[in-house]
Design an enzyme around this catalytic site. Structure first.
Site, PDB file in Angstrom:
ATOM      1  CB  THR A   1      -1.085  -0.030   1.110  1.00 12.97           C
ATOM      2  OG1 THR A   1      -1.632   1.382   1.393  1.00 12.97           O
ATOM      3  CG2 THR A   1      -0.170  -0.276   2.506  1.00 12.97           C
TER       4      THR A   1
ATOM      5  CB  SER B   1      -3.578   2.225  10.578  1.00 17.97           C
ATOM      6  OG  SER B   1      -3.331   1.236   9.439  1.00 17.97           O
TER       7      SER B   1
ATOM      8  CE1 TYR C   1      -3.884  -3.429   5.068  1.00 16.40           C
ATOM      9  CE2 TYR C   1      -4.146  -0.825   4.681  1.00 16.40           C
ATOM     10  CZ  TYR C   1      -3.810  -2.373   4.230  1.00 16.40           C
ATOM     11  OH  TYR C   1      -3.710  -2.176   3.085  1.00 16.40           O
ATOM     12  CG  HIS C   2      -1.623   1.861   6.159  1.00 16.59           C
ATOM     13  ND1 HIS C   2      -2.857   2.400   6.907  1.00 16.59           N
ATOM     14  CD2 HIS C   2      -1.823   2.165   4.950  1.00 16.59           C
ATOM     15  CE1 HIS C   2      -3.625   2.904   6.008  1.00 16.59           C
ATOM     16  NE2 HIS C   2      -3.277   2.606   4.688  1.00 16.59           N
TER      17      HIS C   2
ATOM     18  CE  LYS D   1      -1.685  -4.982   2.561  1.00 16.11           C
ATOM     19  NZ  LYS D   1      -1.926  -5.822   1.758  1.00 16.11           N
TER      20      LYS D   1
HETATM   21  P1  NAD Z   1     -10.837  -7.386   0.403  1.00 15.62           P
HETATM   22  O1  NAD Z   1     -10.943  -7.537   1.956  1.00 15.62           O
HETATM   23  O2  NAD Z   1     -12.183  -7.259  -0.327  1.00 15.62           O
HETATM   24  O3  NAD Z   1     -10.343  -8.823  -0.233  1.00 15.62           O
HETATM   25  C1  NAD Z   1      -9.359  -9.606   0.539  1.00 15.62           C
HETATM   26  C2  NAD Z   1      -9.678 -10.962   0.464  1.00 15.62           C
HETATM   27  O4  NAD Z   1      -8.701 -11.905   0.996  1.00 15.62           O
HETATM   28  C3  NAD Z   1     -11.215 -11.294   0.963  1.00 15.62           C
HETATM   29  O5  NAD Z   1     -12.026 -11.946   0.479  1.00 15.62           O
HETATM   30  C4  NAD Z   1     -10.805 -12.162   2.168  1.00 15.62           C
HETATM   31  O6  NAD Z   1     -11.897 -13.039   2.533  1.00 15.62           O
HETATM   32  C5  NAD Z   1      -9.526 -12.780   2.021  1.00 15.62           C
HETATM   33  N1  NAD Z   1      -8.690 -13.129   2.963  1.00 15.62           N
HETATM   34  C6  NAD Z   1      -8.310 -12.272   4.132  1.00 15.62           C
HETATM   35  N2  NAD Z   1      -7.452 -13.065   5.066  1.00 15.62           N
HETATM   36  C7  NAD Z   1      -7.275 -14.250   4.425  1.00 15.62           C
HETATM   37  C8  NAD Z   1      -6.729 -15.555   4.888  1.00 15.62           C
HETATM   38  N3  NAD Z   1      -6.073 -15.609   6.083  1.00 15.62           N
HETATM   39  N4  NAD Z   1      -6.878 -16.603   4.027  1.00 15.62           N
HETATM   40  C9  NAD Z   1      -7.370 -16.558   2.972  1.00 15.62           C
HETATM   41  N5  NAD Z   1      -8.312 -15.627   2.470  1.00 15.62           N
HETATM   42  C10 NAD Z   1      -8.162 -14.784   3.181  1.00 15.62           C
HETATM   43  O7  NAD Z   1      -9.819  -6.320   0.271  1.00 15.62           O
HETATM   44  P2  NAD Z   1      -9.422  -5.592  -1.008  1.00 15.62           P
HETATM   45  O8  NAD Z   1     -10.033  -4.229  -1.212  1.00 15.62           O
HETATM   46  O9  NAD Z   1      -9.832  -6.654  -2.353  1.00 15.62           O
HETATM   47  O10 NAD Z   1      -8.053  -5.418  -1.305  1.00 15.62           O
HETATM   48  C11 NAD Z   1      -7.179  -6.508  -1.670  1.00 15.62           C
HETATM   49  C12 NAD Z   1      -5.660  -6.264  -1.157  1.00 15.62           C
HETATM   50  O11 NAD Z   1      -5.492  -5.103  -1.825  1.00 15.62           O
HETATM   51  C13 NAD Z   1      -5.413  -6.207   0.349  1.00 15.62           C
HETATM   52  O12 NAD Z   1      -4.336  -6.825   0.620  1.00 15.62           O
HETATM   53  C14 NAD Z   1      -5.256  -4.493   0.636  1.00 15.62           C
HETATM   54  O13 NAD Z   1      -4.354  -4.430   1.631  1.00 15.62           O
HETATM   55  C15 NAD Z   1      -4.773  -4.141  -0.865  1.00 15.62           C
HETATM   56  N6  NAD Z   1      -4.993  -2.767  -1.153  1.00 15.62           N
HETATM   57  C16 NAD Z   1      -6.512  -2.512  -1.371  1.00 15.62           C
HETATM   58  C17 NAD Z   1      -6.842  -1.135  -1.582  1.00 15.62           C
HETATM   59  C18 NAD Z   1      -8.151  -0.860  -1.765  1.00 15.62           C
HETATM   60  O14 NAD Z   1      -8.251   0.665  -1.926  1.00 15.62           O
HETATM   61  N7  NAD Z   1      -9.353  -1.676  -1.699  1.00 15.62           N
HETATM   62  C19 NAD Z   1      -5.754  -0.162  -1.753  1.00 15.62           C
HETATM   63  C20 NAD Z   1      -4.462  -0.511  -1.567  1.00 15.62           C
HETATM   64  C21 NAD Z   1      -3.946  -1.924  -1.345  1.00 15.62           C
HETATM   65  N1  USQ Z   2     -11.569  10.004   4.560  1.00 12.82           N
HETATM   66  C1  USQ Z   2     -12.207  10.941   5.064  1.00 12.82           C
HETATM   67  N2  USQ Z   2     -13.638  10.676   5.136  1.00 12.82           N
HETATM   68  C2  USQ Z   2     -14.047   9.498   4.857  1.00 12.82           C
HETATM   69  C3  USQ Z   2     -13.202   8.494   4.820  1.00 12.82           C
HETATM   70  C4  USQ Z   2     -11.801   8.778   4.582  1.00 12.82           C
HETATM   71  O1  USQ Z   2     -11.823  12.110   4.870  1.00 12.82           O
HETATM   72  O2  USQ Z   2     -15.375   9.412   5.041  1.00 12.82           O
HETATM   73  C5  USQ Z   2      -9.891  10.023   4.575  1.00 12.82           C
HETATM   74  C6  USQ Z   2      -9.018   9.365   5.658  1.00 12.82           C
HETATM   75  O3  USQ Z   2      -9.006  10.243   6.627  1.00 12.82           O
HETATM   76  C7  USQ Z   2      -7.812   9.351   4.983  1.00 12.82           C
HETATM   77  C8  USQ Z   2      -8.053   9.119   3.381  1.00 12.82           C
HETATM   78  O4  USQ Z   2      -9.467   9.521   3.454  1.00 12.82           O
HETATM   79  O5  USQ Z   2      -7.096  10.380   4.866  1.00 12.82           O
HETATM   80  C9  USQ Z   2      -8.093   7.945   2.824  1.00 12.82           C
HETATM   81  O6  USQ Z   2      -8.784   6.997   3.683  1.00 12.82           O
HETATM   82  P1  USQ Z   2      -9.718   5.678   2.951  1.00 12.82           P
HETATM   83  O7  USQ Z   2     -10.476   5.022   4.409  1.00 12.82           O
HETATM   84  O8  USQ Z   2     -10.067   5.684   1.691  1.00 12.82           O
HETATM   85  O9  USQ Z   2      -8.159   4.924   2.872  1.00 12.82           O
HETATM   86  P2  USQ Z   2      -7.412   4.184   3.692  1.00 12.82           P
HETATM   87  O10 USQ Z   2      -7.701   4.070   5.110  1.00 12.82           O
HETATM   88  O11 USQ Z   2      -6.045   4.622   3.652  1.00 12.82           O
HETATM   89  O12 USQ Z   2      -7.164   2.468   3.123  1.00 12.82           O
HETATM   90  C10 USQ Z   2      -7.537   2.197   1.833  1.00 12.82           C
HETATM   91  C11 USQ Z   2      -7.663   0.761   1.825  1.00 12.82           C
HETATM   92  C12 USQ Z   2      -6.228   0.021   2.236  1.00 12.82           C
HETATM   93  C13 USQ Z   2      -5.317   0.626   1.493  1.00 12.82           C
HETATM   94  C14 USQ Z   2      -5.216   1.905   1.372  1.00 12.82           C
HETATM   95  C15 USQ Z   2      -4.150   2.589   0.405  1.00 12.82           C
HETATM   96  O13 USQ Z   2      -8.682   0.162   2.738  1.00 12.82           O
HETATM   97  O14 USQ Z   2      -6.694  -1.321   1.903  1.00 12.82           O
HETATM   98  O15 USQ Z   2      -4.170   0.108   1.926  1.00 12.82           O
HETATM   99  O16 USQ Z   2      -6.647   2.695   1.094  1.00 12.82           O
HETATM  100  S1  USQ Z   2      -3.446   4.090   0.976  1.00 12.82           S
HETATM  101  O17 USQ Z   2      -4.275   5.136   1.342  1.00 12.82           O
HETATM  102  O18 USQ Z   2      -2.695   4.700  -0.259  1.00 12.82           O
HETATM  103  O19 USQ Z   2      -2.518   3.502   1.986  1.00 12.82           O
END
Ligand code: NAD
Ligand code: USQ
Length: 383
Positions: A144, A179, A181-182, A185
């Site tokens: 991420t 966070s 979570y982050h 990664k």
């Molecule tokens: P998502 O939660 O919709 O998909 C993740 C999938 O992985 C789910 O279907 C979940 O059931 C599965 N999973 C989780 N833990 C598991 C485990 N232990 N074993 C088997 N399956 C498991 O998330 P997404 O939005 O599709 O994101 C996918 C990936 O991309 C993540 O790693 C996330 O961090 C990354 N990512 C997402 C975004 C975003 O904006 N959605 C942005 C940047 C990075």
């Molecule tokens: N935000 C608002 N209002 C909202 C929701 C979010 O102002 O209603 C702000 C947050 O404070 C943050 C930004 O928007 O500053 C992004 O928040 P987000 O919830 O859209 O994204 P984030 O928490 O960073 O996480 C999402 C995905 C995660 C991925 C990440 C990419 O859930 O899996 O890793 O985006 S990144 O942001 O580049 O780290």
């Protein structure tokens, strides 16, 4: 190529599996349905109805004539991971399967520990399966942009040349994530880079920005192929939430001053970036990093863009920020690696927002308004 997509039932994993299958690759998906479980735990659901994995896979076969193999199991179960890799014998493993919501990881100790355990140990199990069964496998891992945080210097693509006291070295770019979570990664990235150094693994770390959108060329071929769209304050991401709030006639929830700037990309670019990374593998021993984003916007700019585009009145609210993050900062990211491989980005100005309004309108009765307002606060160890 034979491509194993971990997390293939998720928001991005499912459309990526379809895109790769449509591009002629042999695909298998793995999922333990943890994401569907978080919905049950939080009382939420995807705004757009989604089918079970077996229905999705059957629908894709019907529509495209192509088969996708599915394996149901948990990456924390190392025996399961090894058995899938032995049976499917992938050339590439695309790893999406992690807990991905920052607010979920900040609920309390239990959720932070779960997120760390699930993400870091699951990834280690995948790395060991590759190293023991077939070190030729290319690992394409979703990281991420949030790993870097918002440093007051330019963000490079994973690596940085540092000069210090007259000496220089190529180091992993320093990380300052926002966070638990982050942070998982960051730990994964370090573990994978180590695997490349000690075992000669080949890996691509895709530091992806915030994804928006819900449709790709493949998901629109049949309603049963739809991927999820989250709106709640835990899993909903910023642009998707603002579009949904606009259609519902609710104020857009900008956290704090809204000057926080993030790299973003269209879901259609996510699936294409994955194809490019898969078809152009890293070398043995190489830890390759791409910043997978196409444009940067501040949260305030995103809100203003949605307000300007929506054909009705939109109110923008500035809420007390539930997170700890810089609300005004420098942000300049290098992201040329995927463009050099051939990515032609869809930009936010290219009609995506308008195309989402009818999808939201059709499903807005599924929204639970109580889930919209942010309740998880970074400053409280227990929410
Ligand atoms: P998502 O939660 O919709 O998909 C993740 C999938 O992985 C789910 O279907 C979940 O059931 C599965 N999973 C989780 N833990 C598991 C485990 N232990 N074993 C088997 N399956 C498991 O998330 P997404 O939005 O599709 O994101 C996918 C990936 O991309 C993540 O790693 C996330 O961090 C990354 N990512 C997402 C975004 C975003 O904006 N959605 C942005 C940047 C990075
Ligand atoms: N935000 C608002 N209002 C909202 C929701 C979010 O102002 O209603 C702000 C947050 O404070 C943050 C930004 O928007 O500053 C992004 O928040 P987000 O919830 O859209 O994204 P984030 O928490 O960073 O996480 C999402 C995905 C995660 C991925 C990440 C990419 O859930 O899996 O890793 O985006 S990144 O942001 O580049 O780290």
């Amino acid at each position: 190529m034979r491509v194993l997509v971990l997390g293939g039932d998720g928001y991005l994993g499912w459309p990526t599996a379809l895109h790769l299958s449509d591009s002629g690759h042999e695909i298998a998906v793995v999922d333990n349905f943890a994401r569907r479980g978080y919905d049950t735990e939080l009382g939420s659901q995807s705004l757009v109805p989604i089918e079970d994995l077996d229905v999705r896979v059957a629908a894709w076969q019907e529509v495209s004539g192509r088969e996708i193999t599915s394996y149901v199991g948990d990456l924390l179960d190392a025996e399961f991971v090894y058995s899938v890799v032995r049976e499917f014998r992938p050339d590439t493993i695309v790893h999406f399967a992690e807990q991905r919501a920052a607010p979920y990881s900040m609920i309390d100790r239990e959720h932070a520990v779960y997120t760390h355990h699930n993400n870091v140990i699951g990834n280690l199990n995948v790395m060991y399966a590759i190293a023991e069964i077939d070190p030729e496998i290319h690992l394409v891992k979703l990281g991420t942009m949030g790993e870097y945080g918002t440093p007051n210097i330019d963000i490079e693509e994973g690596w940085i040349e540092i000069e210090h006291n007259g000496r220089s070295d190529r180091m992993l770019y320093p990380k300052k994530p926002g966070s638990f979570y982050h942070l998982t990664k960051v730990h994964d990235s370090h573990n994978i880079e180590f695997g490349c150094r000690i075992w000669g693994m080949r890996a691509t770390d895709l530091n992806q920005g915030v994804v928006y959108g819900q449709t790709t060329d493949q998901t629109t071929r049949d309603p049963r192929l739809a991927t999820r769209l989250d709106y709640d304050s835990v899993f909903g991401t910023v642009l998707n939430r603002f579009i949904i709030q606009a259609v519902l006639g609710q104020p857009l929830t900008v956290y704090g001053k809204g000057g926080q700037t993030r790299g973003m990309l269209d879901i259609r670019d996510t699936v294409e970036c994955l194809r490019l990374a898969v078809e152009n593998p890293a070398d043995r021993g190489e830890f390759r990093v791409f910043n997978q984003m196409t444009e940067s916007y501040s949260v305030k700019q995103v809100a203003e863009l949605v307000a300007e585009t929506f054909p009705g009145p939109v109110q923008i609210d500035y809420l007390e920020n539930p997170r700890w993050e810089l609300e005004e900062h420098y942000y300049n990211v290098k992201h040329t690696g995927l463009v050099d491989l051939g990515l032609k980005p869809h930009l936010l100005s290219d009609t995506l927002i308008e195309s989402l309004f009818p999808i939201v309108e059709e499903n807005k009765h599924r929204v639970d308004n109580d889930l919209m307002f942010p309740k998880v606060k970074w400053a409280s160890a227990k929410n």
